[in-house]
Design a protein around this motif. Structure first.
Motif, PDB file in Angstrom:
ATOM      1  N   THR A   1       0.831  -1.201   0.000  1.00 45.81           N
ATOM      2  CA  THR A   1       0.000   0.000   0.000  1.00 45.81           C
ATOM      3  C   THR A   1       0.868   1.255   0.000  1.00 45.81           C
ATOM      4  OG1 THR A   1      -1.696  -1.197   1.229  1.00 45.81           O
ATOM      5  CG2 THR A   1      -1.853   1.199   1.212  1.00 45.81           C
ATOM      6  N   MET A   2       1.904   1.259   0.808  1.00 38.69           N
ATOM      7  CA  MET A   2       2.799   2.419   0.861  1.00 38.69           C
ATOM      8  C   MET A   2       3.524   2.613  -0.476  1.00 38.69           C
ATOM      9  SD  MET A   2       2.201   3.712   3.708  1.00 38.69           S
ATOM     10  CE  MET A   2       3.498   4.821   4.123  1.00 38.69           C
TER      11      MET A   2
ATOM     12  N   MET B   1       1.096   4.209  -2.904  1.00 35.68           N
ATOM     13  CA  MET B   1       0.894   5.617  -2.565  1.00 35.68           C
ATOM     14  C   MET B   1       2.104   6.457  -2.945  1.00 35.68           C
ATOM     15  SD  MET B   1      -1.138   5.244   1.063  1.00 35.68           S
ATOM     16  CE  MET B   1      -0.753   6.882   1.542  1.00 35.68           C
TER      17      MET B   1
ATOM     18  N   GLY C   1       2.132   7.005  -6.704  1.00 34.90           N
ATOM     19  CA  GLY C   1       1.172   8.033  -7.089  1.00 34.90           C
ATOM     20  C   GLY C   1       1.673   9.425  -6.761  1.00 34.90           C
ATOM     21  N   ALA C   2       2.349   9.569  -5.632  1.00 30.34           N
ATOM     22  CA  ALA C   2       2.875  10.884  -5.251  1.00 30.34           C
ATOM     23  C   ALA C   2       3.986  11.321  -6.192  1.00 30.34           C
ATOM     24  CB  ALA C   2       3.388  10.846  -3.815  1.00 30.34           C
TER      25      ALA C   2
END
Length: 143
Positions: A9-10, A13, A16-17
């Motif tokens: 999950t990290m 994320m 995406g960042a």
């Protein structure tokens, strides 16, 4: 198992960042915005090719924008009035009501100046287009 899910999950994320690039978030640049599709790794998802489409780094339609004389003139007018408005906002000798009236007046003048610049620009273009036609018409009438 829980740690693996959290790590995945990290990672998603973070991907995406990083895909947002430098233009998003807290940075706000000035001037004209140019959108280029198919740039380097930092501008889009890393799952796409870093070489753009069909091996070219930039598609032909995403060439850098070259501002026209009108664009430059409008930017100059807006920058000039932005400076005037900022100086009125910082002027503490005026009351709040007078300051607001002055700012409204400057904004009206700015809008009128931009309108006049656009009108004159397109009027000059129209005159330049009609000049060769006017020069050729008397020649055909003399014959």
């Amino acid at each position: 198992m829980k740690k693996i899910i959290i790590a995945l999950t990290m990672t998603v994320m973070a991907t995406g960042a990083f895909a947002m690039g430098p233009g998003h978030g807290g940075y706000h640049g000035g001037g004209r915005t140019t959108v280029i599709v198919g740039g380097g790794f930092g501008y889009y998802s890393p799952f796409y090719s870093p070489f753009g489409y069909w091996g070219y780094p930039y598609p032909y339609y995403a060439a850098p924008y070259r501002p026209t004389k009108l664009d430059l003139q409008v930017m100059d007018i807006k920058n000039d009035y932005a400076d005037r408005i900022a100086s009125v906002k910082m002027d503490r000798d005026l009351s709040g009501k007078e300051r607001r009236q002055e700012i409204r007046q400057l904004k009206r003048e700015r809008d009128n100046a931009v309108y006049d610049a656009k009108r004159n620009y397109y009027k000059q273009q129209m005159e330049r287009r009609q000049q060769p036609q006017q020069q050729t018409q008397p020649e055909t009438q003399q014959q």
